[in-house]
Every structure is written in structure tokens, then in C-alpha cells.
Design an enzyme around this catalytic site. Structure first.
Site, PDB file in Angstrom:
ATOM      1  CB  CYS A 115     -56.749   6.319  -9.785  1.00  0.00           C
ATOM      2  SG  CYS A 115     -55.985   7.855  -9.187  1.00  0.00           S
ATOM      3  CG  HIS A 141     -55.497  11.365  -7.821  1.00  0.00           C
ATOM      4  ND1 HIS A 141     -56.746  11.054  -8.290  1.00  0.00           N
ATOM      5  CD2 HIS A 141     -55.320  12.687  -8.109  1.00  0.00           C
ATOM      6  CE1 HIS A 141     -57.305  12.121  -8.832  1.00  0.00           C
ATOM      7  NE2 HIS A 141     -56.441  13.126  -8.746  1.00  0.00           N
ATOM      8  CD  GLU A 199     -56.691   6.138  -6.074  1.00  0.00           C
ATOM      9  OE1 GLU A 199     -57.919   6.016  -6.178  1.00  0.00           O
ATOM     10  OE2 GLU A 199     -56.139   7.256  -5.900  1.00  0.00           O
ATOM     11  CB  CYS A 225     -60.729   9.453 -10.519  1.00  0.00           C
ATOM     12  SG  CYS A 225     -58.924   9.569 -10.745  1.00  0.00           S
TER      13      CYS A 225
END
Length: 161
Positions: free
Chosen positions: A91, A58, A60, A88
Site C-alpha cells: 500500500c 487492502h 488503501e 504495508c
């Protein structure tokens, strides 16, 4: 980069630049940057799950990893994480564990957001660290709209195929 509205907006613009880098990979267009206390970019990333086959790739997480490598430490005290989409649970948890001071995000995620939409991991009082949160309604409305628009266009195009 200042800590006021202008600095927040500038950080989110940088995250948007990262999000646009996913256009050829088929990844969801999410971008993130980590800024040190002086406002310098020390980490950046965009979603690479499709490109790498890594479920943890992801934006992040990639930005946090890059910042930790550059700074030579996992504690990112004093740093700001700016991301185009509400993090999410993974993260949001990584943000807390990295000791990020401030989290800025441009679009809410009602399906999986863990910074107030579905859950609120980063402000859970049971945790030992809680970053300041700058949600979409506190950033430039045009930037917030662009963060939402690139996601809407991506998913609209995906459904048409």
C-alpha cells in the site's frame, strides 16, 4: 476540507467510518479514503481480503482504485490518502505510484508498517515521488486512539474464539 489539523482529523474520521464496515466480513478493520485537492471524497475502501478472497483487497488499494476511476486518471496529484492503520509495503508503494500528495494514518503498525515503523517506503529518497506524511502523533489523540482500539478489539475477539 482544509489542509490543516482540522482537515486531517476530518479525513481520518471518514477513514474510521470505512473501517467499521468490515465488522461482518471478518476482515481486519482498516478503512481508507482519498480526498481530492478540494477535500471531496473521491475514493473510499475498507479491507475486503476475507470477503473477496483477494490478497490485494487492502483498504488503501481499493480507495486508490476508486479515486482513479472517479477522476479518470491514475495520477492522483494533489490528493490526500487517509487510512486508519499505517500502510504495508504494497500500500505504501501504491501510494507513491499514485502520486498521492499527502498520507495521513491513525495507528502505527510495528509488525508490517512501511511508513516509518518497520520500513519507510514513502520517504525513500531514491524514489521520484514522496508524499507528505502525517503520522498518528500529529492527529487528534482521540482519533489515533480509536484507530488503535478497533484493531486491538478485533484481534482480542479473534484470539478468544
Amino acid at each position: 476540507m482544509s489542509t490543516g489539523r482540522t482537515g486531517v482529523d476530518a479525513a481520518l474520521r471518514l477513514a474510521l467510518e470505512e473501517a467499521y464496515k468490515t465488522s461482518s466480513s471478518g476482515d481486519v478493520p482498516v478503512g481508507a479514503v482519498v480526498l481530492d485537492p478540494d477535500g471531496e471524497v473521491v475514493g473510499a475502501g475498507h479491507n475486503e481480503r476475507e470477503a473477496t478472497g483477494d490478497p490485494t483487497a487492502h483498504a488503501e488499494v481499493l480507495a486508490l482504485r476508486a479515486a482513479a476511476r472517479r477522476l479518470g486518471r491514475w495520477r492522483l496529484n494533489g490528493c490526500t490518502l487517509a487510512v486508519t492503520l499505517e500502510p504495508c509495503t504494497m500500500c505504501a508503494g501504491a501510494t507513491v505510484l499514485a502520486r498521492i500528495e499527502r498520507l495521513v494514518y491513525g495507528a502505527r503498525d510495528d509488525r508490517a508498517g512501511a511508513v516509518g515503523s518497520l520500513w519507510d517506503v514513502v520517504r525513500d529518497r531514491r524514489l521520484n515521488h514522496r508524499p507528505e506524511v502525517v503520522p498518528p502523533d500529529l492527529v487528534d489523540p482521540a482519533l489515533s486512539a480509536e484507530c488503535s482500539r478497533i484493531l486491538t478489539e478485533f484481534f482480542t475477539h479473534r484470539r478468544v474464539r
